[in-house]
Scaffold this motif. Structure first.
Motif, PDB file in Angstrom:
ATOM      1  N   VAL B  21       0.844  -1.202   0.000  1.00 20.43           N
ATOM      2  CA  VAL B  21       0.000   0.000   0.000  1.00 20.43           C
ATOM      3  C   VAL B  21       0.880   1.254   0.000  1.00 20.43           C
ATOM      4  N   VAL B  22       1.902   1.226   0.891  1.00 17.54           N
ATOM      5  CA  VAL B  22       2.826   2.366   0.954  1.00 17.54           C
ATOM      6  C   VAL B  22       3.497   2.566  -0.401  1.00 17.54           C
ATOM      7  N   THR B  23       3.911   1.455  -1.003  1.00 18.26           N
ATOM      8  CA  THR B  23       4.549   1.517  -2.320  1.00 18.26           C
ATOM      9  C   THR B  23       3.634   2.181  -3.343  1.00 18.26           C
ATOM     10  N   PHE B  26       3.409   5.864  -2.803  1.00 15.08           N
ATOM     11  CA  PHE B  26       4.598   6.567  -3.319  1.00 15.08           C
ATOM     12  C   PHE B  26       4.552   6.661  -4.837  1.00 15.08           C
ATOM     13  N   ILE B  27       4.165   5.546  -5.486  1.00 22.17           N
ATOM     14  CA  ILE B  27       4.084   5.575  -6.958  1.00 22.17           C
ATOM     15  C   ILE B  27       3.080   6.641  -7.398  1.00 22.17           C
ATOM     16  N   ALA B  29       2.103   9.315  -5.730  1.00 26.75           N
ATOM     17  CA  ALA B  29       2.606  10.675  -5.468  1.00 26.75           C
ATOM     18  C   ALA B  29       3.637  11.084  -6.509  1.00 26.75           C
ATOM     19  N   PHE B  30       4.600  10.179  -6.766  1.00 32.94           N
ATOM     20  CA  PHE B  30       5.641  10.522  -7.745  1.00 32.94           C
ATOM     21  C   PHE B  30       5.053  10.702  -9.139  1.00 32.94           C
ATOM     22  N   TYR B  33       3.590  14.013  -9.382  1.00 32.42           N
ATOM     23  CA  TYR B  33       4.656  14.998  -9.564  1.00 32.42           C
ATOM     24  C   TYR B  33       5.105  15.056 -11.016  1.00 32.42           C
ATOM     25  N   LEU B  34       5.248  13.871 -11.607  1.00 35.43           N
ATOM     26  CA  LEU B  34       5.654  13.845 -13.020  1.00 35.43           C
ATOM     27  C   LEU B  34       4.623  14.574 -13.876  1.00 35.43           C
ATOM     28  N   THR B  36       2.609  16.979 -12.854  1.00 33.36           N
ATOM     29  CA  THR B  36       2.747  18.417 -12.609  1.00 33.36           C
ATOM     30  C   THR B  36       3.928  18.978 -13.386  1.00 33.36           C
ATOM     31  N   LEU B  37       5.002  18.225 -13.358  1.00 32.32           N
ATOM     32  CA  LEU B  37       6.217  18.632 -14.067  1.00 32.32           C
ATOM     33  C   LEU B  37       5.927  18.766 -15.559  1.00 32.32           C
ATOM     34  N   TRP B  38       5.218  17.801 -16.095  1.00 30.88           N
ATOM     35  CA  TRP B  38       4.837  17.833 -17.509  1.00 30.88           C
ATOM     36  C   TRP B  38       3.993  19.065 -17.809  1.00 30.88           C
ATOM     37  N   LEU B  40       3.875  21.901 -16.063  1.00 31.85           N
ATOM     38  CA  LEU B  40       4.662  23.136 -15.938  1.00 31.85           C
ATOM     39  C   LEU B  40       5.631  23.313 -17.105  1.00 31.85           C
TER      40      LEU B  40
END
Lengths: 363, 633
Positions: B21-23, B26-27, B29-30, B33-34, B36-38, B40
């Motif tokens: 579940v934690v994994t 994290f996937i 969330a990251f 982020y990717l 958001t990065l795309w 921006l």
């Protein structure tokens, strides 16, 4: 080390860590080569990477069960160091979190992170296979709460905040009685408003308010977020070119070799570089969590889980600052940002994870 | 043991599931982020790229120097000098209060004034550096430059500042400059590339020739760092076009004499070339100090000038109109001759009063002038003579000839605003007051009283028309060039419609005024001067009382209008003294002093140096260059 252990060494993770360290040197060079006053930073960072790799090997070569045996000693030393800092700490950027050792400034809270991971892991592993009840939970909260509280008084909210998930995730994975969870959530909900009034300093509130409304003060607290977003956004798909970022070269970016180093990468290498770097951090985090899943025993599981959580969360907070998803809290990007304490402590943490992973088949 | 193993196994399964579940978290969330990065970098990349280049690329103005103004002999009347201004970069400001205290101490200013200036500039674009203090001393400028590291938001800008080396001299003709106002920017009357903080002409020549004097700013592109310091010159986008110089018709020497003669008086004096309309000297008194306005923050100076009861800002030459008094008798005389209601030899008996329309009108001389013809009536300014002539002419004829002589309408001088004055007619009275014209009013108008208003400039122009034999000239301050002025002078059209005989009769009478009449104070030794005095009754209390015995505010206004030499005129004039009492005793001596100077100039000739003004300025102050702006200093 036995050959069997070396055979199950996580080479991909180690390689990813080395590549990130290399990128760190390259980016720090790019961020500082125009400023003669900062010309020594690359060499110093390289030196700390070397020190960190030695520490990593040391952490690797001693069986983690042996390491866990030192936990009470390490924990006591950590708390004592933090108390010492309260009175004799050297203030840098408003935080009394620095210990002066000769010509070096060491930030003990970075190492406290590793100690805390060991403490939480060792304690949970020692309790039975049951979900955590009030007793063990209270003990854990006191064990973890003491160093966190001491770091908060420095005051260093950013570092303290990265310690909290270590405890939370460990508790979550170990399991917790539903009744306990609900009551804890209520306490937290009550504590936040009180902390807002009594603990947070004005500049910290300003940062959080600015995060909610970035146009609130474009000259003050909003400036860093704005310039960071401009730097990241202007990178485009392929970047402005290595060493050619205008935001960093013309000093629009604050703290560009430390907390804001990711923005330099994003500006100069674009989505191609920054996306890959984010992928690299995800990969390293997942390798730690995989090590936790595959670990031979409870101790190994919680140690790897603890570090993976700390590393992943800290990366997320820092990267989130860069793209405007998280308020500016002033914590470095592990492995990338300039800073010896963070680099050595992080590499030690990876040593711990590699240690757990390497010894997963051994009896 | 089996139970223990079973528990361990269950724990292992549970914790592995939760680690997954934690994994996954994290996937997630990251991945977010990717995304958001795309967003921006790729989707909004262009926007941020523009923002980044706006961060570093600045267009910096290259100032254009305002054109110089010279007199007819190329002597500098207005030029530019170097001044140091303190500019502030609001984007780089850190501690506003500390900055204010630092500057207030260094510049010996009130901190509140600085705070107010920062506040006033708030609506302007943030990247535009604002002027916090102007014209600081070299020492202060150096102190600020030396503390660049401590106060990076401050910079010293070298600016060309308007300079009036002769101070108040011809202040009203030259006008003054000031910061362009919001209203002026919106009016469209100024160049559209001007922005808040730019200096424009506000009045006088500075205003009416603004477009040419202003020139046009240039622009250069530079790369700046986060502190706004120029790190690289990229190039000149557009070279500045400096303002063009102006040469005026004013003669500085004559102007100086006129102003000296007017000193202490309130009023106006204008001296024209009667053939071309060139203004040789022109003064409104009291004058103001235009150097006070050549700054950005003139508030104190303003308030003082505005509250001055003598109104030094008022241009009495062309923006104020007054009752012409007896000088108007020339108009009535000219009209009567032209309309043939009289001849020069027609006599009228003056017993000291006249009863017209059952009303008793007084002559100023209680005993009367006896039998007078036109010449003596003008020489002695006999009221009764003109009461009778006015009655014969009627108001319409008087008004019509007044217009032909240029009264009651703008002269067309090259200043933007001008008072038209007023020549009353029955129609005017009907329209403005809703009342019929009373015949008795015509009698008042005939001696220059009643609702009659003229500007001193109109009177000077009338004097020019009388001098040149009946031609209307357009008074002007800017020299049009030899050819144009000569063409003007040779143009012979009797627009005013007076015969040579009429003109000769009037001239004779006006010479008589100076030789043996009310204008004796204007007599010159070897030049015959033609003139007419006037005393405009300001208050009924002043009638028949000596001016010196009256309070200043209700004393009569004095006029002296004329030209010289009488036979071949070279100069025409009008002098007006507010509350000066009798024109013959106050206005005529002023005219005489200027005429004396005009006909006997000092031996040495004025040094003529017909160079360009800008070059002069650069030669005198070699540090002025095109690159001198705040950003680079």
């Amino acid at each position: 080390m036995r050959p069997a252990e070396l055979g199950s060494f996580d080479w991909p993770l180690f390689l990813a860590v080395l590549v990130t360290c290399g990128l760190s040197l390259l980016t720090i060079f790019s961020a500082t080569f125009q400023n003669p006053a900062l010309s020594g930073l690359v060499a110093r960072q390289a030196f700390w990477i070397g020190v960190g790799l030695v520490a990593l090997l040391m952490m690797l070569s001693i069986d983690y069960h042996t390491l866990a045996g030192f936990t009470p000693v390490l924990y006591s030393a950590a708390v004592l160091a933090l108390v010492y800092l309260l009175f004799f700490g050297r203030a840098i950027a408003g935080t009394r979190g620095w210990l002066e050792l000769g010509s070096m400034n060491v930030q003990p809270s970075e190492f406290v992170k590793i100690v805390l991971i060991l403490t939480v892991g060792t304690y949970i592993a020692a309790t039975g296979g049951h979900k955590l009840g009030w007793g063990p939970l209270a003990t854990l909260m006191i064990l973890a709460g003491l160093p966190v509280a001491l770091i908060l008084t420095q005051p260093d909210v950013g570092t303290a905040a990265t310690l909290v998930p270590v405890l939370l995730v460990a508790v979550f994975v170990a399991g917790i009685q539903v009744r306990v969870l609900v009551i804890l959530a209520l306490i937290l909900a009550l504590a936040l408003p009180i902390a807002w009034v009594t603990y947070f300093k004005d500049y910290q509130k300003e940062r959080i308010l600015t995060f909610v409304d970035p146009e609130r003060d474009p000259q003050g607290a909003g400036y860093q977020v704005r310039q960071s977003k401009i730097a990241v956004g202007s990178g485009g798909l392929t970047g402005q070119g290595l060493f050619k970022g205008t935001q960093s070269k013309l000093q629009f970016l604050p703290a560009q070799q430390t907390d804001f180093i990711f923005a330099v990468v994003a500006e100069e290498l674009g989505f191609a570089g920054a996306g890959m770097l984010v992928g690299l951090y995800l990969f390293m985090t997942l390798r730690c969590l995989a090590a936790a899943r595959l670990a031979r025993d409870k101790l190994g599981r919680y140690l790897a889980l603890g570090f993976g959580t700390a590393f992943g969360c800290q990366s997320l907070v820092n990267l989130g600052m860069m793209v405007g998803l998280v308020p500016i809290v002033g914590i470095p990007l592990p492995l990338m940002s300039y800073g010896g304490s963070s680099m050595v402590a992080t590499l030690m943490g990876f040593g711990l994870v590699l240690n757990v992973n390497m010894r997963r088949f051994v009896n | 043991m089996a139970l223990r193993e079973h528990l361990d196994y269950a724990e292992k399964v549970r914790t592995q599931r939760r680690t997954r579940v934690v994994t996954v978290l994290f996937i997630a969330a990251f991945t977010a982020y990717l995304g958001t990065l795309w967003y921006l970098q790729v989707i909004r990349g262009e926007t941020y790229r523009t923002l980044a280049s706006e961060n570093v690329l600045r267009t910096v103005e290259v100032p254009a120097y305002r054109g110089n103004i010279r007199d007819r002999h190329d002597r500098i009347l207005v030029s530019n000098r170097l001044a140091f201004n303190v500019r502030m970069d609001r984007e780089a400001i850190r501690d506003r209060e500390a900055l204010t205290r630092f500057l207030a101490t260094l510049l010996e200013m009130e901190p509140d004034i600085l705070r107010q200036r920062i506040e006033t500039a708030r609506p302007r674009p943030l990247e535009r550096r604002i002027v916090l203090a102007e014209d600081v001393t070299l020492k202060q400028a150096v102190s600020i430059e030396a503390r660049q590291l401590e106060w990076p938001e401050l910079s010293i800008e070298v600016e060309a500042r308007r300079s009036y080396p002769h101070g108040r001299m011809s202040a009203h003709a030259l006008g003054y400059v000031g910061e362009i106002s919001e209203a002026e920017m919106r009016s469209g009357a100024f160049a559209d590339n001007l922005v808040g903080g730019d200096i424009v002409g506000k009045t006088g020549i500075e205003r009416s020739y603004e477009a040419g004097l202003q020139g046009s700013k240039g622009a250069r592109r530079v790369r700046v760092n986060s502190r706004g310091r120029v790190v690289e010159e990229i190039g000149l986008d557009r070279p500045p076009r400096h303002g063009t110089d102006l040469r005026l018709t004013i003669d500085l020497d004559l102007q100086r004499v006129l102003e000296e003669a007017m000193a202490g008086h309130v009023g106006a004096g204008i001296f024209l070339d009667p053939w071309t309309g060139e203004v040789l000297a022109m003064a409104s008194s009291p004058a103001f100090e235009p150097n006070l306005f050549a700054r950005r923050f003139p508030a104190e100076a303003w308030n003082k000038l505005i509250s001055d009861p003598l109104k030094p800002l008022q241009n009495r030459v062309s923006l104020s109109s007054y009752s012409p008094g007896s000088t108007f008798k020339i108009v009535v005389g000219a009209a009567a001759l032209a309309e043939k209601v009289i001849t020069p030899s027609t006599t009228i008996f003056c017993p000291g009063y006249a009863i017209i329309y059952k009303h008793r009108f007084h002559c100023w001389k209680a005993g009367g002038h006896g039998a007078v013809a036109l010449e003596d009536a003008i020489v002695h300014s006999c009221n009764v003579y003109f009461y009778q002539v006015g009655k014969m002419l009627g108001i319409e004829a008087i008004a019509s000839f007044a217009r032909r002589l240029g009264l009651g309408e703008p002269t067309g001088i090259d200043l933007l605003h001008e008072d038209a004055g007023l020549i009353p007619t029955p129609r005017w009275k009907e329209e403005t007051r809703g009342q019929p014209w009373y015949a008795g009013e015509t009698i008042s108008v005939a001696i220059g009283q009643g609702p009659l208003n003229v500007t001193p400039l109109q009177m000077a122009r009338m004097a020019a028309t009388l001098a040149n034999g009946g031609r209307q000239v357009t008074p002007h301050l800017v020299y049009r060039g030899e050819i144009a002025e000569a063409a003007d002078a040779s143009r012979r059209r009797d627009e005013a419609g007076f015969t040579a005989r009429t003109m000769a009769a009037l001239r004779r009478a006006m010479v008589g005024v100076v030789e043996r009449g009310t204008g004796k104070a204007a007599r010159l030794a070897d030049i015959r001067v033609a003139g007419k005095t006037g005393t405009a009754q300001y208050s009924s209390r002043s009638a028949g009382v000596d001016a010196d015995e009256l309070p200043y505010a209700i004393r009569d206004h004095g006029w002296f209008v004329g030209f010289a030499p009488a036979d071949s005129p070279r100069i025409a004039f009008a002098v007006f003294i507010e509350h000066g009492g009798h024109g013959g005793t106050t206005a005529a001596p002023v005219a005489r002093r200027v005429l004396e100077r005009f006909f006997s100039p000092p031996e040495e000739q004025p040094a003529t140096s017909p160079g360009r003004g800008l070059k002069d300025m650069q030669a005198a102050t070699p540090t002025v260059g095109e690159g001198s702006t705040g950003a680079s200093s």
